[in-house]
Design a protein around this motif. Structure first.
Motif, short mmCIF file in Angstrom:
data_model
loop_
_atom_site.label_atom_id
_atom_site.label_comp_id
_atom_site.label_asym_id
_atom_site.label_seq_id
_atom_site.Cartn_x
_atom_site.Cartn_y
_atom_site.Cartn_z
N TYR A 11 -4.98 -7.48 -45.93
CA TYR A 11 -5.12 -5.80 -46.24
C TYR A 11 -6.64 -5.62 -45.41
CZ TYR A 11 -2.84 -6.45 -50.74
OH TYR A 11 -2.03 -6.63 -51.76
N ASP A 12 -6.46 -4.46 -44.67
CA ASP A 12 -7.35 -3.80 -43.91
C ASP A 12 -8.23 -2.80 -44.92
OD1 ASP A 12 -7.53 -5.49 -41.66
OD2 ASP A 12 -5.75 -4.18 -40.97
N ILE A 13 -9.51 -2.95 -45.22
CA ILE A 13 -10.18 -2.03 -46.41
C ILE A 13 -10.82 -0.87 -45.79
CG2 ILE A 13 -11.56 -1.63 -48.30
CD1 ILE A 13 -8.98 -3.21 -48.61
N ILE A 14 -10.88 0.24 -45.96
CA ILE A 14 -11.41 1.39 -45.18
C ILE A 14 -12.96 1.12 -45.44
CG2 ILE A 14 -11.75 3.87 -45.41
CD1 ILE A 14 -8.85 4.16 -45.96
N PRO A 15 -14.02 1.26 -44.76
CA PRO A 15 -15.20 1.18 -44.95
C PRO A 15 -15.68 1.99 -45.95
CG PRO A 15 -14.74 1.08 -42.58
CD PRO A 15 -13.68 1.37 -43.19
N GLN A 51 -13.98 -6.54 -43.51
CA GLN A 51 -13.12 -5.45 -44.19
C GLN A 51 -11.67 -6.08 -44.35
OE1 GLN A 51 -15.23 -3.86 -41.99
NE2 GLN A 51 -16.31 -2.56 -43.63
N THR A 52 -11.42 -7.26 -43.84
CA THR A 52 -10.01 -7.77 -43.83
C THR A 52 -10.02 -8.97 -44.83
OG1 THR A 52 -9.62 -7.23 -41.40
CG2 THR A 52 -8.09 -8.85 -42.41
N TYR A 53 -9.13 -8.85 -45.85
CA TYR A 53 -8.81 -9.62 -46.79
C TYR A 53 -7.49 -10.42 -46.67
CZ TYR A 53 -13.00 -8.16 -49.35
OH TYR A 53 -14.39 -7.91 -49.51
N GLY A 83 -4.99 4.41 -50.70
CA GLY A 83 -5.97 5.37 -50.04
C GLY A 83 -7.47 4.71 -49.68
N LYS A 84 -7.29 3.25 -50.13
CA LYS A 84 -8.53 2.68 -49.82
C LYS A 84 -8.36 1.48 -48.68
CE LYS A 84 -10.54 3.49 -54.12
NZ LYS A 84 -9.52 3.95 -55.10
N ARG A 85 -7.07 1.39 -48.30
CA ARG A 85 -6.72 0.46 -47.23
C ARG A 85 -6.07 1.11 -46.08
NH1 ARG A 85 -2.30 -1.71 -51.15
NH2 ARG A 85 -0.84 -0.20 -50.90
N GLU A 86 -6.17 0.73 -44.74
CA GLU A 86 -5.91 1.28 -43.58
C GLU A 86 -4.39 0.73 -43.38
OE1 GLU A 86 -9.40 2.56 -40.84
OE2 GLU A 86 -9.24 0.32 -41.10
N ASN A 87 -4.37 -0.69 -43.67
CA ASN A 87 -2.89 -1.29 -43.30
C ASN A 87 -3.08 -2.58 -44.50
OD1 ASN A 87 -2.65 -0.46 -40.68
ND2 ASN A 87 -4.33 -1.40 -39.85
N MET A 88 -1.46 -2.91 -44.70
CA MET A 88 -1.25 -3.75 -45.33
C MET A 88 0.15 -4.50 -44.81
SD MET A 88 -0.25 -3.89 -49.35
CE MET A 88 0.85 -5.23 -50.01
N LYS A 89 0.07 -5.67 -44.84
CA LYS A 89 1.24 -6.49 -44.31
C LYS A 89 1.62 -7.65 -45.13
CE LYS A 89 4.48 -7.68 -41.37
NZ LYS A 89 5.85 -6.83 -41.57
#
Length: 97
Positions: A11-15, A51-53, A83-89
């Motif tokens: 998960y890449d979380i939006i700042p 921001q990456t989990y 809406g709070k993450r930019e990417n999820m893989k």
């Protein structure tokens, strides 16, 4: 090999949403670990990019993972993260050797 299913979800979380998402991850992890098919559930944070989990999970079977994705705590987390993450893989992996 056994029927265990290993999951990695990045998960890449939006700042600006880090605290809210971390709190939600804490609840998700605690509840997921209580599920009968959960072998392990680990939340990690990238050292160089906070921001990456990455969630690293192991489930007893594909059926256990499928049941997990229908649990209220999982559904609630997914809705909150929209809406709070930019990417999820997500990767679903099985051990071969």
């Amino acid at each position: 090999m056994d029927d265990q299913l290993h999951i990695t979800a990045h998960y890449d979380i939006i700042p600006g949403h880090e605290r809210e998402i971390l709190t939600a991850f804490e609840k998700l992890a605690a509840e997921s670990r209580k599920e009968p098919g959960c072998v392990s559930y680990i939340l990690t944070q990238d050292v160089d990019n906070p921001q990456t989990y990455t969630v690293i999970e192991c489930w007893a079977s594909q059926e256990a993972f499928k049941a997990h994705t229908a649990m209220p705590h999982f559904v609630e987390f997914q809705a909150l993260a929209q809406g709070k993450r930019e990417n999820m893989k997500t990767y679903k992996l099985k051990q071969v050797i």
